[in-house]
Scaffold this motif. Structure first.
Motif, PDB file in Angstrom:
ATOM      1  N   GLY A  88     -44.435 -22.388  23.808  1.00  0.00           N
ATOM      2  CA  GLY A  88     -44.104 -23.139  22.605  1.00  0.00           C
ATOM      3  C   GLY A  88     -45.143 -24.198  22.270  1.00  0.00           C
ATOM      4  O   GLY A  88     -45.400 -24.496  21.098  1.00  0.00           O
ATOM      5  N   LEU A  89     -45.776 -24.756  23.302  1.00  0.00           N
ATOM      6  CA  LEU A  89     -46.773 -25.812  23.080  1.00  0.00           C
ATOM      7  C   LEU A  89     -48.021 -25.315  22.353  1.00  0.00           C
ATOM      8  O   LEU A  89     -48.773 -26.128  21.807  1.00  0.00           O
ATOM      9  CB  LEU A  89     -47.181 -26.446  24.411  1.00  0.00           C
ATOM     10  CG  LEU A  89     -46.227 -27.499  24.983  1.00  0.00           C
ATOM     11  CD1 LEU A  89     -46.742 -27.986  26.329  1.00  0.00           C
ATOM     12  CD2 LEU A  89     -46.072 -28.663  24.020  1.00  0.00           C
ATOM     13  N   LEU A 346     -40.619 -25.735  18.441  1.00  0.00           N
ATOM     14  CA  LEU A 346     -39.223 -26.098  18.672  1.00  0.00           C
ATOM     15  C   LEU A 346     -38.352 -24.907  19.054  1.00  0.00           C
ATOM     16  O   LEU A 346     -37.492 -25.020  19.930  1.00  0.00           O
ATOM     17  CB  LEU A 346     -38.659 -26.803  17.442  1.00  0.00           C
ATOM     18  CG  LEU A 346     -39.310 -28.159  17.096  1.00  0.00           C
ATOM     19  CD1 LEU A 346     -38.606 -28.790  15.899  1.00  0.00           C
ATOM     20  CD2 LEU A 346     -39.292 -29.100  18.283  1.00  0.00           C
ATOM     21  N   TRP A 347     -38.563 -23.767  18.423  1.00  0.00           N
ATOM     22  CA  TRP A 347     -37.720 -22.615  18.740  1.00  0.00           C
ATOM     23  C   TRP A 347     -37.993 -22.073  20.140  1.00  0.00           C
ATOM     24  O   TRP A 347     -37.059 -21.761  20.886  1.00  0.00           O
ATOM     25  CB  TRP A 347     -37.920 -21.502  17.716  1.00  0.00           C
ATOM     26  CG  TRP A 347     -37.379 -21.819  16.352  1.00  0.00           C
ATOM     27  CD1 TRP A 347     -36.950 -23.029  15.884  1.00  0.00           C
ATOM     28  CD2 TRP A 347     -37.198 -20.892  15.278  1.00  0.00           C
ATOM     29  NE1 TRP A 347     -36.530 -22.932  14.584  1.00  0.00           N
ATOM     30  CE2 TRP A 347     -36.670 -21.629  14.182  1.00  0.00           C
ATOM     31  CE3 TRP A 347     -37.439 -19.535  15.119  1.00  0.00           C
ATOM     32  CZ2 TRP A 347     -36.386 -21.031  12.954  1.00  0.00           C
ATOM     33  CZ3 TRP A 347     -37.149 -18.934  13.903  1.00  0.00           C
ATOM     34  CH2 TRP A 347     -36.623 -19.678  12.835  1.00  0.00           C
ATOM     35  N   VAL A 348     -39.249 -21.944  20.512  1.00  0.00           N
ATOM     36  CA  VAL A 348     -39.565 -21.374  21.827  1.00  0.00           C
ATOM     37  C   VAL A 348     -39.296 -22.383  22.931  1.00  0.00           C
ATOM     38  O   VAL A 348     -38.930 -22.018  24.055  1.00  0.00           O
ATOM     39  CB  VAL A 348     -41.026 -20.873  21.858  1.00  0.00           C
ATOM     40  CG1 VAL A 348     -41.379 -20.294  23.222  1.00  0.00           C
ATOM     41  CG2 VAL A 348     -41.244 -19.809  20.783  1.00  0.00           C
ATOM     42  N   ASN A 349     -39.474 -23.680  22.630  1.00  0.00           N
ATOM     43  CA  ASN A 349     -39.168 -24.711  23.624  1.00  0.00           C
ATOM     44  C   ASN A 349     -37.679 -24.850  23.897  1.00  0.00           C
ATOM     45  O   ASN A 349     -37.290 -25.285  24.988  1.00  0.00           O
ATOM     46  CB  ASN A 349     -39.710 -26.065  23.154  1.00  0.00           C
ATOM     47  CG  ASN A 349     -41.114 -26.352  23.660  1.00  0.00           C
ATOM     48  OD1 ASN A 349     -41.552 -27.486  23.638  1.00  0.00           O
ATOM     49  ND2 ASN A 349     -41.816 -25.328  24.111  1.00  0.00           N
ATOM     50  N   THR A 350     -36.838 -24.536  22.918  1.00  0.00           N
ATOM     51  CA  THR A 350     -35.405 -24.805  23.050  1.00  0.00           C
ATOM     52  C   THR A 350     -34.772 -24.117  24.261  1.00  0.00           C
ATOM     53  O   THR A 350     -34.153 -24.795  25.101  1.00  0.00           O
ATOM     54  CB  THR A 350     -34.663 -24.423  21.759  1.00  0.00           C
ATOM     55  OG1 THR A 350     -35.091 -25.304  20.714  1.00  0.00           O
ATOM     56  CG2 THR A 350     -33.163 -24.543  21.931  1.00  0.00           C
ATOM     57  N   GLY A 410     -33.503 -27.394  13.749  1.00  0.00           N
ATOM     58  CA  GLY A 410     -33.545 -27.233  12.305  1.00  0.00           C
ATOM     59  C   GLY A 410     -33.365 -25.797  11.859  1.00  0.00           C
ATOM     60  O   GLY A 410     -33.663 -25.444  10.712  1.00  0.00           O
ATOM     61  N   ALA A 411     -32.863 -24.942  12.748  1.00  0.00           N
ATOM     62  CA  ALA A 411     -32.723 -23.517  12.455  1.00  0.00           C
ATOM     63  C   ALA A 411     -31.298 -23.190  12.014  1.00  0.00           C
ATOM     64  O   ALA A 411     -30.389 -24.023  12.072  1.00  0.00           O
ATOM     65  CB  ALA A 411     -33.090 -22.692  13.680  1.00  0.00           C
ATOM     66  N   SER A 412     -31.103 -21.940  11.598  1.00  0.00           N
ATOM     67  CA  SER A 412     -29.787 -21.487  11.172  1.00  0.00           C
ATOM     68  C   SER A 412     -28.871 -21.323  12.381  1.00  0.00           C
ATOM     69  O   SER A 412     -29.321 -21.292  13.534  1.00  0.00           O
ATOM     70  CB  SER A 412     -29.908 -20.146  10.451  1.00  0.00           C
ATOM     71  OG  SER A 412     -30.344 -19.140  11.357  1.00  0.00           O
ATOM     72  N   VAL A 415     -29.834 -18.251  14.513  1.00  0.00           N
ATOM     73  CA  VAL A 415     -31.002 -18.468  15.370  1.00  0.00           C
ATOM     74  C   VAL A 415     -30.639 -19.360  16.551  1.00  0.00           C
ATOM     75  O   VAL A 415     -31.013 -19.090  17.697  1.00  0.00           O
ATOM     76  CB  VAL A 415     -32.161 -19.086  14.563  1.00  0.00           C
ATOM     77  CG1 VAL A 415     -33.298 -19.528  15.495  1.00  0.00           C
ATOM     78  CG2 VAL A 415     -32.681 -18.097  13.536  1.00  0.00           C
ATOM     79  N   ASN A 416     -29.882 -20.420  16.285  1.00  0.00           N
ATOM     80  CA  ASN A 416     -29.490 -21.329  17.364  1.00  0.00           C
ATOM     81  C   ASN A 416     -28.629 -20.636  18.407  1.00  0.00           C
ATOM     82  O   ASN A 416     -28.753 -20.897  19.606  1.00  0.00           O
ATOM     83  CB  ASN A 416     -28.741 -22.533  16.785  1.00  0.00           C
ATOM     84  CG  ASN A 416     -29.661 -23.491  16.064  1.00  0.00           C
ATOM     85  OD1 ASN A 416     -30.829 -23.627  16.421  1.00  0.00           O
ATOM     86  ND2 ASN A 416     -29.141 -24.154  15.045  1.00  0.00           N
ATOM     87  N   THR A 417     -27.750 -19.747  17.952  1.00  0.00           N
ATOM     88  CA  THR A 417     -26.908 -18.999  18.891  1.00  0.00           C
ATOM     89  C   THR A 417     -27.769 -18.158  19.820  1.00  0.00           C
ATOM     90  O   THR A 417     -27.539 -18.109  21.044  1.00  0.00           O
ATOM     91  CB  THR A 417     -25.919 -18.109  18.129  1.00  0.00           C
ATOM     92  OG1 THR A 417     -25.074 -18.928  17.323  1.00  0.00           O
ATOM     93  CG2 THR A 417     -25.070 -17.297  19.097  1.00  0.00           C
ATOM     94  N   VAL A 418     -28.773 -17.503  19.262  1.00  0.00           N
ATOM     95  CA  VAL A 418     -29.661 -16.675  20.082  1.00  0.00           C
ATOM     96  C   VAL A 418     -30.448 -17.544  21.064  1.00  0.00           C
ATOM     97  O   VAL A 418     -30.574 -17.211  22.253  1.00  0.00           O
ATOM     98  CB  VAL A 418     -30.635 -15.876  19.187  1.00  0.00           C
ATOM     99  CG1 VAL A 418     -31.695 -15.185  20.032  1.00  0.00           C
ATOM    100  CG2 VAL A 418     -29.865 -14.855  18.358  1.00  0.00           C
ATOM    101  N   LEU A 419     -30.970 -18.670  20.579  1.00  0.00           N
ATOM    102  CA  LEU A 419     -31.777 -19.534  21.439  1.00  0.00           C
ATOM    103  C   LEU A 419     -30.974 -20.063  22.623  1.00  0.00           C
ATOM    104  O   LEU A 419     -31.468 -20.097  23.750  1.00  0.00           O
ATOM    105  CB  LEU A 419     -32.338 -20.704  20.623  1.00  0.00           C
ATOM    106  CG  LEU A 419     -33.333 -20.345  19.514  1.00  0.00           C
ATOM    107  CD1 LEU A 419     -33.754 -21.597  18.755  1.00  0.00           C
ATOM    108  CD2 LEU A 419     -34.551 -19.636  20.082  1.00  0.00           C
ATOM    109  N   VAL A 420     -29.743 -20.473  22.365  1.00  0.00           N
ATOM    110  CA  VAL A 420     -28.902 -20.989  23.449  1.00  0.00           C
ATOM    111  C   VAL A 420     -28.468 -19.863  24.375  1.00  0.00           C
ATOM    112  O   VAL A 420     -28.421 -20.021  25.606  1.00  0.00           O
ATOM    113  CB  VAL A 420     -27.668 -21.723  22.874  1.00  0.00           C
ATOM    114  CG1 VAL A 420     -26.701 -22.104  23.992  1.00  0.00           C
ATOM    115  CG2 VAL A 420     -28.100 -22.965  22.115  1.00  0.00           C
ATOM    116  N   ALA A 421     -28.160 -18.681  23.805  1.00  0.00           N
ATOM    117  CA  ALA A 421     -27.666 -17.551  24.607  1.00  0.00           C
ATOM    118  C   ALA A 421     -28.717 -17.012  25.560  1.00  0.00           C
ATOM    119  O   ALA A 421     -28.366 -16.344  26.558  1.00  0.00           O
ATOM    120  CB  ALA A 421     -27.185 -16.437  23.678  1.00  0.00           C
TER     121      ALA A 421
END
Length: 465
Positions: A88-89, A346-350, A410-412, A415-421
Motif C-alpha cells: 500500500g505504501l 488506504l485500501w491495501v493498508n486497511t 472513504g470507500a463504499s 469495498v469495506n466489507t471485503v477489506l475487513v473480511a
C-alpha cells in the motif's frame, strides 16, 4: 535493528493530516492511547520472547499458546498483513514523489513510474542483505526525525498561531466519534515494533536487549508522534487546523514548516518524505522476507522461499516473490486509474493494519495460556495481568476501528466489507491448511513452531574477522 517499519515522516506528513481531519484537535491523544496499549502488550510479548525463541514472533507465540492451527492461521495472516502494509505504501511513494517533483522542479510526473522505481529500489535493498538495509534506514531515519524536530521547534519558539494550547488533551476533544477512526492511523504508526523479536537471531544479548528495545521504541514513538501532531495543530491554531487539513492534507506539514522555519526546510521535507517512505518500504520488505523464510523453514510455505543468497545472506527468493506481488498490485491499480493515496494506500493498508491488530490480540491471549502450561519463574503481572489487560484494550481498539472503517477508507460499504473480511478469511484459510497438514504431512504439523534445539555458544554473527 529496525524497531518500527512505519518511518516517522511517513506517519506524520503522509498520514497525520487525515487523522486531524477525522479526530479534530484531539488527534494527538490517539497516538498516546495506542502507545499505552502497546506498552502494556509489550510486557507480556517480551516476556514470551525469553521462552519462545523461534524467528516467527507473533505466529510462534500464538502457536505455543493457542495451538498449531491458530499458529498457522496467524502465520498466513502475518504474511498477508505485512505485505498489505508494505505494498500500500507504494501509493504514498507515488503520490509524495509526484508532489515533490512538482514543488521542487515544476515537473508533473505521473505516480506509477515513481512507484515502480521504488519497487525496484526496495528489491535491491532487500537483496543486498539486512546489514545494507539497516545502514540505509539509519541514515534516512535520522534525517526525517531531524526535520520533524526542526518543525516542532520552530512552532514552539514562535508560540504557534494563537499561543500554545493544551486543548488537544481535554476530554471533550478526545472523547469524540472521530477518535475511533484516528486509532487506526495511530496503531498503524507503530507497525513493525515487534521486529525487535523477528531479528532475535541477529541480536546481541537478546534476553536483555529485546525487552528494553521494544519498550523504549513504543514509548518514544508514542510521545514523539503525539508531540509532533500537537505542534502542527499549534502552527495553525485550534480553531483553524481542521479546515486547513481538510483543504490540503498533503500540504499541511509543508505549509507549517514554510511559515515557522522557511521555504528551504519545506524543500528538504519534500525530499525526506520520499526517502521516509522508502525507509518504511525497506523495513516492511525485510520483515516479510523473514516471515517467509521462517515459514519456508517450517515447511508451511514452499522450501524454495528459504533460499539464502550465498554472498549477502539475504532470503533473496522470498524478496523476489514479494516484489513480483507488489508489481502486480501496483500495475492493477495504475491500469484501473485508481488514486494512489485514497485507494492504493488506504485500501491495501486497511486489511494489513487490522490484521496486525488481530495478531497482537491473539498474541496477548496466547501469553497466559502458554504460561499456564509450562514451569517458569516469571511474575503474575508479566504472565497474566499485563497480557489480559492488553487483550481487553486491543479488543476494544479493533472493534472501534472496524466500526468506523468507512471514515478510514472513504470507500463504499461493499469495498469495506471485503477489506475487513480479508482478515478472518486469511486466518481461517491458515487453520484449514493446518488441518490438512495434520492429515497429509504430520511431520510438518508436529514440528511447526517447535522450539529450536540449544546450540553451542560461539561468536555472534558478524563478529568474525
Amino acid at each position: 535493528m529496525v524497531v518500527s517499519a512505519a518511518a516517522p515522516l511517513t506517519v506524520m506528513a503522509g498520514v497525520a493530516p487525515i487523522a486531524i481531519v477525522l479526530g479534530g484537535i484531539g488527534a494527538p491523544a490517539a497516538y498516546l492511547l495506542a502507545g499505552i496499549t502497546l506498552t502494556v502488550f509489550a510486557v507480556g510479548f517480551t516476556t514470551m520472547s525469553r521462552h519462545v525463541r523461534g524467528g516467527g514472533a507473533f505466529y510462534a507465540y500464538i502457536a505455543q499458546g493457542l495451538g498449531t492451527p491458530a499458529g498457522i492461521g496467524a502465520a498466513l495472516l502475518a504474511v498477508v498483513a505485512y505485505n498489505g502494509m508494505g505494498i500500500g505504501l507504494y501509493g504514498l511513494l507515488g503520490s509524495a514523489g509526484a508532489d515533490a517533483a512538482l514543488a521542487l522542479w515544476g515537473v508533473d510526473v505521473p505516480w506509477p513510474p515513481l512507484a515502480l522505481a521504488g519497487l525496484l529500489l526496495v528489491w535491491y535493498g532487500g537483496h543486498r542483505s539486512i546489514d545494507f538495509g539497516a545502514k540505509v534506514l539509519g541514515v534516512l531515519l535520522v534525517a526525517e526525525t531531524g526535520i520533524l524536530v526542526l518543525l516542532a521547534g520552530g512552532v514552539l519558539l514562535r508560540g504557534g498561531a494563537d499561543g500554545l494550547s493544551a486543548a488537544s488533551l481535554a476530554p471533550g476533544n478526545v472523547l469524540v466519534p472521530g477518535t475511533a477512526a484516528v486509532l487506526a492511523f495511530a496503531f498503524i504508526a507503530f507497525t513493525g515494533f515487534e521486529s525487535t523479536v523477528i531479528y532475535r537471531r541477529e541480536a546481541r544479548d537478546p534476553e536483555r536487549t529485546i525487552p528494553r528495545a521494544t519498550c523504549i521504541a513504543v514509548c518514544f514513538l508514542a510521545v514523539f508522534y503525539a508531540f509532533v501532531v500537537w505542534a502542527v495543530i499549534q502552527a495553525f491554531g485550534d480553531a483553524r487546523v481542521v479546515a486547513a487539513a481538510a483543504d490540503d492534507p498533503g500540504g499541511l506539514f509543508f505549509s507549517a514548516i514554510t511559515t515557522y522555519v522557511g521555504a528551504w526546510a519545506a524543500h528538504l521535507m519534500h525530499v525526506f518524505i520520499v526517502t521516509s517512505v522508502i525507509a518504511s518500504l525497506l523495513a516492511f520488505h525485510n520483515a516479510v522476507n523473514r516471515y517467509c523464510l521462517a515459514l519456508a523453514e517450517e515447511g508451511v510455505l514452499p522450501a524454495r522461499l528459504a533460499a539464502v543468497h550465498p554472498r549477502y545472506g539475504s532470503p533473496y527468493v522470498a524478496g523476489a516473490a514479494q516484489t513480483a506481488l507488489g508489481l502486480v498490485v501496483v500495475l492493477a491499480f495504475a491500469l484501473a486509474g485508481a488514486d494512489p493515496y485514497t485507494q492504493l494506500l488506504l485500501w491495501v493498508n486497511t486489511p494489513g493494519g487490522i490484521g496486525v491488530m488481530v495478531l497482537q490480540l491473539l498474541a496477548s491471549i496466547a501469553v497466559p495460556c502458554y504460561f499456564r502450561r509450562v514451569p517458569h519463574t516469571e511474575g503474575v503481572v508479566r504472565t497474566l495481568v499485563a497480557p489480559v489487560t492488553a487483550a481487553v484494550l486491543l479488543t476494544a481498539a479493533t472493534g472501534l476501528v472496524v466500526s468506523r472503517i468507512d471514515a478510514f477508507t472513504g470507500a463504499s460499504a461493499a469495498v469495506n466489507t471485503v477489506l475487513v473480511a480479508v482478515v478472518p478469511g486469511v486466518f481461517l484459510l491458515g487453520v484449514l491448511l493446518a488441518l490438512r497438514l495434520r492429515r497429509g504431512r504430520p511431520e510438518v504439523y508436529t514440528r511447526f513452531a517447535v522450539e529450536p534445539a540449544p546450540t553451542a555458544p560461539g561468536p555472534h554473527p558478524g563478529t568474525e574477522r
